[in-house]
Scaffold this motif. Sequence first.
Motif, PDB file in Angstrom:
ATOM      1  N   UNK A  36     -23.707 -27.902  -2.602  1.00 50.35           N
ATOM      2  CA  UNK A  36     -23.720 -26.041  -2.583  1.00 50.35           C
ATOM      3  C   UNK A  36     -23.235 -25.878  -4.280  1.00 50.35           C
ATOM      4  N   UNK A  37     -23.494 -24.648  -4.639  1.00 54.50           N
ATOM      5  CA  UNK A  37     -23.227 -24.144  -5.508  1.00 54.50           C
ATOM      6  C   UNK A  37     -22.274 -22.762  -5.441  1.00 54.50           C
ATOM      7  N   UNK A  38     -21.146 -22.813  -5.904  1.00 55.60           N
ATOM      8  CA  UNK A  38     -20.259 -21.566  -5.949  1.00 55.60           C
ATOM      9  C   UNK A  38     -19.949 -21.204  -4.420  1.00 55.60           C
ATOM     10  N   UNK A  39     -20.145 -22.168  -3.428  1.00 53.80           N
ATOM     11  CA  UNK A  39     -20.092 -21.895  -1.985  1.00 53.80           C
ATOM     12  C   UNK A  39     -21.219 -21.724  -1.366  1.00 53.80           C
ATOM     13  N   UNK A  40     -22.355 -21.501  -2.148  1.00 49.55           N
ATOM     14  CA  UNK A  40     -23.536 -21.378  -1.536  1.00 49.55           C
ATOM     15  C   UNK A  40     -24.319 -22.515  -1.136  1.00 49.55           C
TER      16      UNK A  40
END
Length: 139
Positions: free
Chosen positions: A93-97
């Motif tokens: 996940x990237x920055x919560x995405x």
Amino acid sequence: MSDLLKNKAVLERYYEECLNKGNLDVIYEGAGDGHISHGTAPNGKEGVEHLKEWVRLQRASFPDLQVTVDDWILEGDKVVSRFTARGTHTGEPYEGVPPLGREFAVSGIVIDAFDDGLIVESWFSLDGLELAKQLGALG
């Protein structure tokens, strides 16, 4: 070779070997121990280890990350690179995405200040809103 061209060569190696290929140890060749990074963490983070961890996180989320420098500006002790970053969100996940397998292409600018051939301070700016849209974070 002038100092400015040597500084540019340090960054060219960093982009190709570290960002594009994932050889994180290249960071130690080009950045000073007290490197200060603005734009990769709130209020500027110090240390080459922070920079290494930041790159690791990018590559963990986007394993096929490729950064292409579109323009170079060399002036005094600074090198400016206007770049385009491309990749596919198939990793962590990237920055919560969560990874949805979406491709992205966003532009950004980095100003790197050098002292005696080492990057001592960097100012990083990327179109985060466009990245969030392309990753599907905004719906």
